[in-house]
Design a protein around this motif. Structure first.
Motif, mmCIF file in Angstrom:
data_model
loop_
_atom_site.group_PDB
_atom_site.id
_atom_site.type_symbol
_atom_site.label_atom_id
_atom_site.label_comp_id
_atom_site.label_asym_id
_atom_site.label_seq_id
_atom_site.Cartn_x
_atom_site.Cartn_y
_atom_site.Cartn_z
ATOM 1 N N ALA A 290 -7.443 -3.688 -0.054
ATOM 2 C CA ALA A 290 -6.932 -2.846 1.031
ATOM 3 C C ALA A 290 -6.624 -3.676 2.283
ATOM 4 O O ALA A 290 -5.710 -3.351 3.031
ATOM 5 C CB ALA A 290 -7.935 -1.755 1.364
ATOM 6 N N LYS B 148 1.147 -3.258 4.347
ATOM 7 C CA LYS B 148 1.745 -1.929 4.439
ATOM 8 C C LYS B 148 3.250 -2.071 4.311
ATOM 9 O O LYS B 148 3.833 -3.099 4.655
ATOM 10 C CB LYS B 148 1.398 -1.275 5.777
ATOM 11 C CG LYS B 148 -0.066 -0.963 5.903
ATOM 12 C CD LYS B 148 -0.354 -0.286 7.227
ATOM 13 C CE LYS B 148 -1.841 0.016 7.314
ATOM 14 N NZ LYS B 148 -2.188 0.658 8.580
ATOM 15 N N LYS C 244 -1.996 8.283 -1.584
ATOM 16 C CA LYS C 244 -3.231 7.580 -1.300
ATOM 17 C C LYS C 244 -4.382 8.563 -1.174
ATOM 18 O O LYS C 244 -4.211 9.685 -0.715
ATOM 19 C CB LYS C 244 -3.117 6.720 -0.053
ATOM 20 C CG LYS C 244 -2.828 7.436 1.237
ATOM 21 C CD LYS C 244 -2.726 6.410 2.345
ATOM 22 C CE LYS C 244 -2.379 7.053 3.662
ATOM 23 N NZ LYS C 244 -2.307 6.059 4.717
ATOM 24 N N LEU D 105 0.860 -1.176 0.000
ATOM 25 C CA LEU D 105 0.000 0.000 0.000
ATOM 26 C C LEU D 105 0.902 1.233 0.000
ATOM 27 O O LEU D 105 1.942 1.247 0.646
ATOM 28 C CB LEU D 105 -0.885 0.016 1.248
ATOM 29 C CG LEU D 105 -1.940 -1.075 1.362
ATOM 30 C CD1 LEU D 105 -2.635 -0.988 2.721
ATOM 31 C CD2 LEU D 105 -2.961 -0.973 0.250
ATOM 32 N N SER E 290 -7.072 4.331 0.817
ATOM 33 C CA SER E 290 -6.206 3.446 1.602
ATOM 34 C C SER E 290 -4.849 3.203 0.957
ATOM 35 O O SER E 290 -3.999 2.569 1.562
ATOM 36 C CB SER E 290 -6.897 2.103 1.840
ATOM 37 O OG SER E 290 -7.057 1.432 0.614
#
Length: 64
Positions: A57, A62, A12, A7, A15
């Motif tokens: 998402a 991350k 962004k 991500l 998300s």
């Protein structure tokens, strides 16, 4: 080094899914967002596109 999908922390709107995809493929994230909307609407994928986005998402990690 192996390329990984994460991500986006910096690019962004909601998300970071489209920003992360854009970073992974080294393209502008605006094009990814536009393609996502067009494909969702053109393929009668509207609510399904939203569900796929939410799942992405949750699944895409991350950046460490």
């Amino acid at each position: 080094m192996q390329k990984r999908l994460y991500l986006s922390d910096t690019d962004k709107k909601i998300s970071g899914v489209c920003g992360g995809i854009g970073e992974y493929f080294d393209i502008d994230s605006t094009l990814v967002r536009l393609a996502w909307v067009v494909l969702s609407l053109a393929l009668s994928f509207g609510i399904g596109g939203l569900i796929v986005y939410i799942i992405a998402a949750l699944i895409i990690p991350k950046r460490p």
